[in-house]
Enzyme design. Structure first.
Site, PDB file in Angstrom:
ATOM      1  N   HIS A 128       0.795  -1.233   0.000  1.00 45.70           N
ATOM      2  CA  HIS A 128       0.000   0.000   0.000  1.00 45.70           C
ATOM      3  C   HIS A 128       0.830   1.286   0.000  1.00 45.70           C
ATOM      4  O   HIS A 128       0.628   2.174   0.824  1.00 45.70           O
ATOM      5  CB  HIS A 128      -0.949   0.001   1.194  1.00 45.70           C
ATOM      6  N   ASP A 155      -1.783  -5.260  -4.146  1.00 44.03           N
ATOM      7  CA  ASP A 155      -2.044  -4.033  -3.388  1.00 44.03           C
ATOM      8  C   ASP A 155      -0.765  -3.229  -3.161  1.00 44.03           C
ATOM      9  O   ASP A 155      -0.291  -3.058  -2.038  1.00 44.03           O
ATOM     10  CB  ASP A 155      -2.753  -4.336  -2.062  1.00 44.03           C
ATOM     11  N   ASP A 158      -2.504   2.906  -3.198  1.00 37.22           N
ATOM     12  CA  ASP A 158      -3.598   3.376  -2.331  1.00 37.22           C
ATOM     13  C   ASP A 158      -3.189   3.333  -0.861  1.00 37.22           C
ATOM     14  O   ASP A 158      -2.433   2.484  -0.424  1.00 37.22           O
ATOM     15  CB  ASP A 158      -4.886   2.557  -2.519  1.00 37.22           C
ATOM     16  N   ASN A 187      -6.723  -6.355  -5.313  1.00 37.70           N
ATOM     17  CA  ASN A 187      -7.992  -5.702  -5.631  1.00 37.70           C
ATOM     18  C   ASN A 187      -7.843  -4.190  -5.812  1.00 37.70           C
ATOM     19  O   ASN A 187      -8.638  -3.553  -6.489  1.00 37.70           O
ATOM     20  CB  ASN A 187      -9.047  -5.999  -4.563  1.00 37.70           C
TER      21      ASN A 187
END
Length: 425
Positions: A128, A155, A158, A187
């Site tokens: 992330h 991932d 974000d 995702n």
């Protein structure tokens, strides 16, 4: 803290369960190493900026080390809008194009069979956009090399301030060692999530009038990321986890109509586990994996979650994917002669809403222990999340897994704390 989306769309809300996961299972089955995250070693080489693309398009270890130094320096000394002075758009384009060509040629489920008695396989969960923690992890585990494989479970972007730099650094490793570094899709590598949880805004802030171009190129690259891996024929890894079987049967051709196109009728079986063969045939090149229709396997692989309740059921809290119980883990492992499932997808914010499963304080949990093996959730973003309006953090550790010979199915856990002092966002 969990992702939330409108009704009928995928969400990162996690459903609650009532069963209890035994803490003894998570503490006695494998070794754990906790390390401090203050890297020591030789001083980095002089930073050469702006970065330039190698004239022969041959990425080297020196080029990657300079990329690391440049990203580290710019993240601490320049405002985000100055990133193009470090990484020009032309260099970004060359890196993403080269990496995309490699990724799009890989199968949905990559098989890592080139392991021997000297090999190690490092598996990494969600990161992330926490660039500095990723740099520490790479140094702590040892850089990818001929005998050191890396599997990243998705991932990359974000929720952290340096999702772009993190993703590009991992793409550079992929270009340098395409058969040793494997980047799977999470995702959050989607148009929907990146437009909601920060990555799109990050890219626009960094590249200004070129931001939309950079963002579109990243989305195209996301489409090429494989969905899963099988390591040494023993370990299955995917971001979310397991997936359903979807059958497609042709309709009858109408009589008397030559060359009439046959329309396929999609018949979804009553929620039974899919096969690796079905996974290999799924269409992964979609920006937002659908939660209805024929192409359900990518959404399942990226969004599904385990539960302690037996059976396979729709993941109603997320609005996409499945929930699967220990019996499904056993069936999947046994059917494909596997010993271990490593998935990611759930950080400390998700797990605090799932009392039936273990927390994420150490960066991993052992969720299912069944006769054929284990199911593990792995999360590699410590002190999560990096980017939010308040100073509150979960103060969790991150973790990575090392798989060793002879069978590569006995996980060695390495927990680590966040880089301190925490870089200013």
């Amino acid at each position: 803290m969990s992702d939330s989306l409108p009704s009928g769309s995928p969400s990162d809300h996690e459903p609650a369960t009532t069963a209890t996961n035994s803490p003894e299972e998570a503490t006695t089955t494998s070794s754990t190493t906790t390390t401090t995250s203050t890297p020591e070693g030789p001083s980095p080489p002089p930073i050469q900026i702006p970065l330039s693309w190698p004239s022969n398009s041959s990425v080297t270890l020196d080029w990657i080390q300079n990329l690391i130094s440049a990203f580290d320096w710019s993240s601490k000394n320049l405002p985000p809008s100055e990133l193009p002075s470090v990484l020009p758009v032309s260099v970004f384009d060359a890196l993403v194009l080269t990496a995309s060509k490699i990724l799009h040629k890989e199968p949905n489920c990559v098989r890592i069979d080139d392991c021997n008695e000297n090999s190690r396989v490092v598996v990494v969960g969600d990161v992330h956009g926490q660039l500095h923690d990723v740099m520490f992890l790479l140094q702590d585990a040892g850089f990818p090399f001929e005998d050191r494989f890396f599997v990243f479970n998705g991932d990359y972007v974000d929720r952290g301030a340096w999702g772009l730099e993190t993703f590009l650094l991992l793409l550079a490793w992929k270009v340098f060692l395409p058969q040793r570094v494997f980047l799977l899709r999470g995702n959050h590598e989607s148009k929907y999530c990146t437009s909601v949880y920060g990555f799109e805004k990050e890219v626009l802030a960094k590249y200004g009038d070129k931001g939309k171009h950079v963002y579109r190129k990243c989305l195209g690259c996301f489409e090429g990321l494989p969905l899963a891996s099988v390591i040494a024929g023993r370990v299955y890894t995917a971001h979310g986890g397991l997936f359903r079987s979807v059958s497609i049967t042709p309709s009858k051709r109408s009589k008397g109509k030559k060359n009439r196109r046959i329309i396929l009728n999609s018949e979804t079986k009553p929620l039974c586990l899919g096969s690796l063969e079905e996974l290999s045939k799924a269409r992964r090149s979609v920006l937002d994996p659908p939660w209805e229709g024929q192409n359900l396997i990518p959404g399942d692989v990226l969004w599904s979650d385990p539960t302690m309740k037996s059976g396979l059921s729709p993941n109603t809290e997320r609005g996409i994917g499945l929930l699967w119980g220990p019996d499904c883990t056993e069936d999947f492992l046994k059917k494909f002669e596997l010993k271990l499932i490593i998935r990611s997808h759930e950080g400390p914010d998700a797990r605090e809403k799932r009392p039936g499963l273990g927390g994420m304080d150490e960066g991993y949990t052992i969720d299912h222990v069944v006769p054929s093996g284990k199911l593990i959730t792995l999360f590699s973003a410590p002190d999560y999340p990096q980017f939010q309006a308040t100073e509150d953090r979960y103060k969790n550790k991150g973790a990575y897994i090392v798989l060793k010979p002879p069978c590569f199915d006995d996980p060695e856990f390495h927990s680590f704390e966040a880089i301190t002092p925490r870089p200013a966002v």
